[in-house]
Write a protein that holds these residues in place. Structure first.
Motif, PDB file in Angstrom:
ATOM      1  N   ALA A   9       0.807  -1.230   0.000  1.00 16.77           N
ATOM      2  CA  ALA A   9       0.000   0.000   0.000  1.00 16.77           C
ATOM      3  C   ALA A   9       0.836   1.274   0.000  1.00 16.77           C
ATOM      4  O   ALA A   9       0.279   2.373  -0.071  1.00 16.77           O
ATOM      5  CB  ALA A   9      -0.940  -0.014   1.200  1.00 16.77           C
ATOM      6  N   LYS A  40       5.877   4.738   6.718  1.00 21.97           N
ATOM      7  CA  LYS A  40       5.670   5.279   5.364  1.00 21.97           C
ATOM      8  C   LYS A  40       4.189   5.434   5.023  1.00 21.97           C
ATOM      9  O   LYS A  40       3.840   5.930   3.958  1.00 21.97           O
ATOM     10  CB  LYS A  40       6.297   4.314   4.324  1.00 21.97           C
ATOM     11  CG  LYS A  40       7.720   4.668   3.921  1.00 21.97           C
ATOM     12  CD  LYS A  40       8.263   3.672   2.906  1.00 21.97           C
ATOM     13  CE  LYS A  40       7.736   3.887   1.498  1.00 21.97           C
ATOM     14  NZ  LYS A  40       8.234   2.863   0.545  1.00 21.97           N
ATOM     15  N   PHE A  56       6.262  -9.645   3.441  1.00 24.38           N
ATOM     16  CA  PHE A  56       5.988 -10.980   2.886  1.00 24.38           C
ATOM     17  C   PHE A  56       7.037 -12.007   3.316  1.00 24.38           C
ATOM     18  O   PHE A  56       6.861 -13.196   3.061  1.00 24.38           O
ATOM     19  CB  PHE A  56       5.921 -10.917   1.357  1.00 24.38           C
ATOM     20  CG  PHE A  56       4.611 -10.406   0.808  1.00 24.38           C
ATOM     21  CD1 PHE A  56       3.765  -9.627   1.571  1.00 24.38           C
ATOM     22  CD2 PHE A  56       4.218 -10.714  -0.490  1.00 24.38           C
ATOM     23  CE1 PHE A  56       2.557  -9.146   1.071  1.00 24.38           C
ATOM     24  CE2 PHE A  56       3.012 -10.251  -1.012  1.00 24.38           C
ATOM     25  CZ  PHE A  56       2.187  -9.463  -0.231  1.00 24.38           C
ATOM     26  N   ASN A  57       8.128 -11.559   3.932  1.00 23.05           N
ATOM     27  CA  ASN A  57       9.115 -12.511   4.457  1.00 23.05           C
ATOM     28  C   ASN A  57       8.781 -12.928   5.885  1.00 23.05           C
ATOM     29  O   ASN A  57       9.526 -13.701   6.482  1.00 23.05           O
ATOM     30  CB  ASN A  57      10.524 -11.891   4.429  1.00 23.05           C
ATOM     31  CG  ASN A  57      10.998 -11.663   3.006  1.00 23.05           C
ATOM     32  OD1 ASN A  57      10.833 -12.536   2.152  1.00 23.05           O
ATOM     33  ND2 ASN A  57      11.557 -10.500   2.737  1.00 23.05           N
ATOM     34  N   ASN A 142      -1.730  -8.470 -15.318  1.00 24.64           N
ATOM     35  CA  ASN A 142      -1.445  -7.133 -15.845  1.00 24.64           C
ATOM     36  C   ASN A 142      -0.383  -7.177 -16.932  1.00 24.64           C
ATOM     37  O   ASN A 142       0.643  -7.856 -16.793  1.00 24.64           O
ATOM     38  CB  ASN A 142      -0.942  -6.225 -14.719  1.00 24.64           C
ATOM     39  CG  ASN A 142      -2.047  -5.842 -13.754  1.00 24.64           C
ATOM     40  OD1 ASN A 142      -3.229  -5.907 -14.090  1.00 24.64           O
ATOM     41  ND2 ASN A 142      -1.671  -5.445 -12.554  1.00 24.64           N
TER      42      ASN A 142
HETATM   43  N1  LIG Z   1       3.014  -4.258 -15.044  1.00 27.02           N
HETATM   44  C1  LIG Z   1       4.195  -3.660 -15.009  1.00 27.02           C
HETATM   45  O1  LIG Z   1       4.641  -2.992 -15.969  1.00 27.02           O
HETATM   46  C2  LIG Z   1       5.017  -3.749 -13.772  1.00 27.02           C
HETATM   47  C3  LIG Z   1       6.181  -2.999 -13.683  1.00 27.02           C
HETATM   48  C4  LIG Z   1       6.915  -3.095 -12.527  1.00 27.02           C
HETATM   49  C5  LIG Z   1       6.492  -3.914 -11.504  1.00 27.02           C
HETATM   50  N2  LIG Z   1       5.376  -4.632 -11.629  1.00 27.02           N
HETATM   51  C6  LIG Z   1       4.899  -5.551 -10.565  1.00 27.02           C
HETATM   52  O2  LIG Z   1       3.732  -4.973 -10.001  1.00 27.02           O
HETATM   53  C7  LIG Z   1       3.958  -4.698  -8.609  1.00 27.02           C
HETATM   54  C8  LIG Z   1       3.287  -3.406  -8.242  1.00 27.02           C
HETATM   55  O3  LIG Z   1       3.801  -2.384  -9.075  1.00 27.02           O
HETATM   56  P1  LIG Z   1       4.162  -0.962  -8.475  1.00 27.02           P
HETATM   57  O4  LIG Z   1       4.175  -0.034  -9.621  1.00 27.02           O
HETATM   58  O5  LIG Z   1       3.320  -0.648  -7.308  1.00 27.02           O
HETATM   59  O6  LIG Z   1       5.654  -1.229  -7.986  1.00 27.02           O
HETATM   60  P2  LIG Z   1       6.391  -0.522  -6.754  1.00 27.02           P
HETATM   61  O7  LIG Z   1       5.960   0.892  -6.633  1.00 27.02           O
HETATM   62  O8  LIG Z   1       7.835  -0.813  -6.923  1.00 27.02           O
HETATM   63  O9  LIG Z   1       5.830  -1.301  -5.485  1.00 27.02           O
HETATM   64  C9  LIG Z   1       6.338  -2.520  -5.057  1.00 27.02           C
HETATM   65  C10 LIG Z   1       5.645  -2.840  -3.768  1.00 27.02           C
HETATM   66  O10 LIG Z   1       6.082  -4.096  -3.285  1.00 27.02           O
HETATM   67  C11 LIG Z   1       6.304  -3.928  -1.890  1.00 27.02           C
HETATM   68  N3  LIG Z   1       7.216  -4.935  -1.379  1.00 27.02           N
HETATM   69  C12 LIG Z   1       8.464  -5.197  -1.761  1.00 27.02           C
HETATM   70  N4  LIG Z   1       8.984  -6.180  -1.012  1.00 27.02           N
HETATM   71  C13 LIG Z   1       8.035  -6.540  -0.118  1.00 27.02           C
HETATM   72  C14 LIG Z   1       7.978  -7.461   0.933  1.00 27.02           C
HETATM   73  N5  LIG Z   1       9.028  -8.243   1.266  1.00 27.02           N
HETATM   74  N6  LIG Z   1       6.836  -7.561   1.650  1.00 27.02           N
HETATM   75  C15 LIG Z   1       5.767  -6.777   1.363  1.00 27.02           C
HETATM   76  N7  LIG Z   1       5.766  -5.870   0.362  1.00 27.02           N
HETATM   77  C16 LIG Z   1       6.901  -5.747  -0.361  1.00 27.02           C
HETATM   78  C17 LIG Z   1       6.903  -2.554  -1.784  1.00 27.02           C
HETATM   79  O11 LIG Z   1       6.883  -2.086  -0.445  1.00 27.02           O
HETATM   80  P3  LIG Z   1       7.576  -0.668  -0.045  1.00 27.02           P
HETATM   81  O12 LIG Z   1       6.547   0.381  -0.355  1.00 27.02           O
HETATM   82  O13 LIG Z   1       7.853  -0.826   1.393  1.00 27.02           O
HETATM   83  O14 LIG Z   1       8.804  -0.526  -0.891  1.00 27.02           O
HETATM   84  C18 LIG Z   1       5.963  -1.783  -2.682  1.00 27.02           C
HETATM   85  O15 LIG Z   1       4.792  -1.430  -2.017  1.00 27.02           O
HETATM   86  C19 LIG Z   1       5.484  -4.695  -8.462  1.00 27.02           C
HETATM   87  O16 LIG Z   1       5.857  -5.014  -7.151  1.00 27.02           O
HETATM   88  C20 LIG Z   1       5.883  -5.760  -9.456  1.00 27.02           C
HETATM   89  O17 LIG Z   1       5.679  -7.056  -8.937  1.00 27.02           O
HETATM   90  C21 LIG Z   1       4.603  -4.558 -12.726  1.00 27.02           C
END
Ligand SMILES: NC(=O)c1ccc[n+]([C@@H]2O[C@H](COP(=O)([O-])OP(=O)(O)OC[C@H]3O[C@@H](n4cnc5c(N)ncnc54)[C@H](OP(=O)(O)O)[C@@H]3O)[C@@H](O)[C@H]2O)c1
Length: 297
Positions: A9, A40, A56-57, A142
């Motif tokens: 979130a 945050k 998630f870990n 997606n």
């Molecule tokens: N469709 C696409 O083009 C595209 C591109 C890039 C990624 N994605 C995928 O879509 C997801 C969402 O995209 P987004 O734009 O929101 O990416 P993002 O802004 O990089 O967000 C990633 C999210 O994953 C969380 N996260 C990372 N490690 C975690 C953990 N160990 N436990 C819980 N949460 C964790 C992060 O938490 P923090 O806020 O604490 O960092 C953040 O909220 C990405 O994570 C990736 O899997 C899709």
């Protein structure tokens, strides 16, 4: 007790999903945001949204994070290489917490080349875990964010030439905002149980069209120059890009060159309560964010 929980979130997509749920009149007290770092997420707490830690870990934290929730959106993490274990932790915690409906952000069907990609392998493995959990599910496959695909085109404005190795490859990239809206719809509407959606722009587009749009919207000259991967490497290095970065950029174009992101379906268009955000609107927004002056629409 909050009915709907959104993971990730404090990420880009999670933020947009919660904003969309609020826009669709879900009361803040019905929402829970799970995050890695609670500090945050003070802005969500200020709005009256319940915030819980949910790395998630950490399976124990996840169980507490999902307790009492009915509908859960699991947003895939960005920890490529560790995600099958992380996502399994989230799905198992959801089952233990008695979640009634789980939605997961997966990756669009990439067709024949899919097995080459670690991204696809992790997402497909997670889909199996979700389906086998016994919880009613929705898989949101997606496609790539159009914002990512358009970024090199917008960045090319200063040079006046957009060189790319993807040629005339078609792609179905859509606005991240629209993908968030589709996820929000799944969380608040009935009828999405046990469905798999391929979330894409409603029609395929290519870089030639993207260059024309960015040029028109910015009011600046920009031409498209299709080149080979080798030529692109040379162009990038000639512009001072370090060799390793140049190789990475060319490598990132590989799935596009191979047509792996060309899938388009009407799923996204059907799920939104408004028209899909057009490429032109996305480009206009990106230019506004990069302070490029644009003529009035
Ligand atoms: N469709 C696409 O083009 C595209 C591109 C890039 C990624 N994605 C995928 O879509 C997801 C969402 O995209 P987004 O734009 O929101 O990416 P993002 O802004 O990089 O967000 C990633 C999210 O994953 C969380 N996260 C990372 N490690 C975690 C953990 N160990 N436990 C819980 N949460 C964790 C992060 O938490 P923090 O806020 O604490 O960092 C953040 O909220 C990405 O994570 C990736 O899997 C899709």
């Amino acid at each position: 007790m909050p009915r709907i929980t959104v993971t990730g979130a404090t990420g880009h997509l999670g933020t947009l999903v919660i904003e969309e749920l609020l826009r669709r009149r879900v009361p803040p007290q019905d929402l829970r945001a799970t995050v890695r770092r609670v500090e945050k997420a003070a802005h969500w707490q200020e709005k009256g949204i319940d915030v819980r830690p949910g790395d998630f870990n950490d399976p124990d934290a996840l169980k507490h994070a999902f307790a009492g929730t009915e509908r859960l959106l699991v947003i895939s993490t960005d920890a490529v290489g560790q995600r099958i274990d992380q996502h399994r932790n989230a799905v198992m915690a959801a089952r233990e917490a008695g979640v009634k409906h789980i939605a997961y952000t997966s990756l669009v069907d990439q067709g024949a080349g899919e097995s080459d990609s670690i991204l696809a392998k992790e997402h497909r493995a997670t889909e199996v875990i979700v389906r086998e959990s016994g919880i009613p599910y929705t898989i949101l496959r997606n496609t790539f964010y159009a914002e990512y695909l358009l970024a090199p085109v917008v960045q090319a404005l200063d040079r006046g030439v957009c060189a790319s190795s993807v040629g005339d490859a078609k792609m179905g990239g859509a606005a991240r905002l629209d993908m968030a809206a589709a996820a929000a719809a799944v969380l608040i509407e009935p009828g999405h149980e046990n469905k798999i959606y391929e979330i894409t722009y409603p029609r395929a587009w290519d870089y030639r069209e993207a260059v024309e749009i960015v040029s028109r919207v910015s009011g600046r000259h920009l031409e498209y120059k299709p080149v080979s991967p080798e030529e692109l490497t040379q162009i990038l290095q000639g512009a001072g890009v370090p060799a390793e970065t140049a190789r990475m950029i060319v490598g990132m174009e590989a799935p596009l060159r191979a047509g792996h992101l060309s899938k388009v379906t009407p799923d996204l268009e059907r799920m939104l309560d408004r028209p899909v955000t057009s490429l032109e609107q996305i480009a206009r927004q990106m230019l506004a964010e990069t302070q490029v002056q644009t003529p009035e629409p």
